[in-house]
Design a protein around this motif. Structure first.
Motif, PDB file in Angstrom:
ATOM      1  N   GLU A   1     -20.144  -4.972  -0.679  1.00 29.48           N
ATOM      2  CA  GLU A   1     -18.733  -5.380  -0.723  1.00 29.48           C
ATOM      3  C   GLU A   1     -17.899  -4.555   0.262  1.00 29.48           C
ATOM      4  O   GLU A   1     -17.030  -5.097   0.944  1.00 29.48           O
ATOM      5  CB  GLU A   1     -18.183  -5.228  -2.137  1.00 29.48           C
TER       6      GLU A   1
ATOM      7  N   LEU B   1     -18.646  -5.850   3.717  1.00 26.33           N
ATOM      8  CA  LEU B   1     -18.035  -7.175   3.897  1.00 26.33           C
ATOM      9  C   LEU B   1     -16.546  -7.065   4.204  1.00 26.33           C
ATOM     10  O   LEU B   1     -16.013  -7.839   5.001  1.00 26.33           O
ATOM     11  CB  LEU B   1     -18.242  -8.030   2.643  1.00 26.33           C
ATOM     12  N   GLN B   2     -15.867  -6.125   3.584  1.00 26.76           N
ATOM     13  CA  GLN B   2     -14.435  -5.969   3.814  1.00 26.76           C
ATOM     14  C   GLN B   2     -14.125  -5.426   5.204  1.00 26.76           C
ATOM     15  O   GLN B   2     -13.065  -5.695   5.745  1.00 26.76           O
ATOM     16  CB  GLN B   2     -13.829  -5.050   2.759  1.00 26.76           C
TER      17      GLN B   2
ATOM     18  N   SER C   1     -18.788 -11.347   8.882  1.00 33.62           N
ATOM     19  CA  SER C   1     -18.522 -11.258   7.448  1.00 33.62           C
ATOM     20  C   SER C   1     -18.901 -12.547   6.741  1.00 33.62           C
ATOM     21  O   SER C   1     -19.497 -12.525   5.656  1.00 33.62           O
ATOM     22  CB  SER C   1     -17.048 -10.948   7.204  1.00 33.62           C
ATOM     23  N   ALA C   2     -18.585 -13.678   7.351  1.00 38.98           N
ATOM     24  CA  ALA C   2     -18.920 -14.969   6.741  1.00 38.98           C
ATOM     25  C   ALA C   2     -20.428 -15.163   6.650  1.00 38.98           C
ATOM     26  O   ALA C   2     -20.940 -15.677   5.649  1.00 38.98           O
ATOM     27  CB  ALA C   2     -18.290 -16.099   7.543  1.00 38.98           C
TER      28      ALA C   2
ATOM     29  N   LYS D   1     -21.684 -12.869   3.968  1.00 39.16           N
ATOM     30  CA  LYS D   1     -21.161 -13.337   2.687  1.00 39.16           C
ATOM     31  C   LYS D   1     -21.983 -14.509   2.149  1.00 39.16           C
ATOM     32  O   LYS D   1     -22.167 -14.638   0.941  1.00 39.16           O
ATOM     33  CB  LYS D   1     -19.697 -13.751   2.855  1.00 39.16           C
ATOM     34  N   ARG D   2     -22.496 -15.362   3.034  1.00 37.88           N
ATOM     35  CA  ARG D   2     -23.341 -16.473   2.579  1.00 37.88           C
ATOM     36  C   ARG D   2     -24.613 -15.955   1.912  1.00 37.88           C
ATOM     37  O   ARG D   2     -25.027 -16.469   0.872  1.00 37.88           O
ATOM     38  CB  ARG D   2     -23.696 -17.384   3.751  1.00 37.88           C
TER      39      ARG D   2
ATOM     40  N   ALA E   1     -23.616 -14.274  -1.414  1.00 31.86           N
ATOM     41  CA  ALA E   1     -23.191 -15.263  -2.407  1.00 31.86           C
ATOM     42  C   ALA E   1     -24.395 -15.898  -3.097  1.00 31.86           C
ATOM     43  O   ALA E   1     -24.366 -16.144  -4.312  1.00 31.86           O
ATOM     44  CB  ALA E   1     -22.326 -16.333  -1.754  1.00 31.86           C
TER      45      ALA E   1
ATOM     46  N   ASP F   1     -25.648 -13.331  -5.454  1.00 33.63           N
ATOM     47  CA  ASP F   1     -24.708 -13.210  -6.574  1.00 33.63           C
ATOM     48  C   ASP F   1     -24.920 -14.312  -7.599  1.00 33.63           C
ATOM     49  O   ASP F   1     -24.859 -14.070  -8.807  1.00 33.63           O
ATOM     50  CB  ASP F   1     -23.265 -13.269  -6.069  1.00 33.63           C
TER      51      ASP F   1
END
Length: 156
Positions: free
Chosen positions: A99, A102-103, A110-111, A114-115, A118, A121
């Motif tokens: 996290e 990612l920030q 980041s995208a 993030k995929r 996700a 997650d």
């Protein structure tokens, strides 16, 4: 304004730029551009837990936690040592590092990261149980991965 002579311009040229560090190895499942952006973020970070190679380590730890097949619930395990290396024993810490990275990443890398996160997650939400008393036990109860039940070890 007088024009510079070509010899003067050639004298300013210093040769090809040589980087001190070798280029980072590509992170499995991510593009070379994203891997390089992650390497730069890790190198420039002042956070104690975000260091060069921390993102790769966090992704591997997160995947390894979710690896056992089946439908039985998984329980994150608390770590007893808070140093850089031992803290990755807790999968929630690995998710904290992801996290943080990612920030700090630019939008496109980041995208892409993030995929991947996700997807992990979603599996984590399916395989772990909610903790109804997390707001009393956890210091970061605002994060969903900190509100998961941690009874027992990580064994299934």
């Amino acid at each position: 304004m007088p024009r510079r002579r070509s010899g003067a311009l050639r004298a300013q040229y210093q040769g090809p730029r040589v980087w001190e560090d070798p280029p980072p190895s590509r992170i499995h499942g991510l593009s070379a551009r994203t891997s390089l952006a992650i390497h730069r973020v890790e190198g420039l970070s002042s956070d104690y837990y975000v260091f060069p190679g921390a993102t790769v380590r966090a992704l591997r730890r997160y995947r390894a936690f979710l690896q056992p097949p089946g439908r039985r619930p998984l329980y994150p395990q608390d770590t007893h040592c808070s140093c850089r290396g031992c803290s990755f024993g807790d999968v929630r810490h690995a998710r904290d590092v992801l996290e943080e990275v990612l920030q700090r990443l630019p939008p496109r890398p980041s995208a892409e990261l993030k995929r991947q996160v996700a997807h992990l997650d979603a599996v984590c939400l399916e395989r772990t149980l909610p903790d109804p008393f997390a707001h009393r036990r956890q210091w970061r109860a605002d994060l969903w991965w900190r509100r998961r039940l941690t009874v027992g070890g990580e064994a299934v």
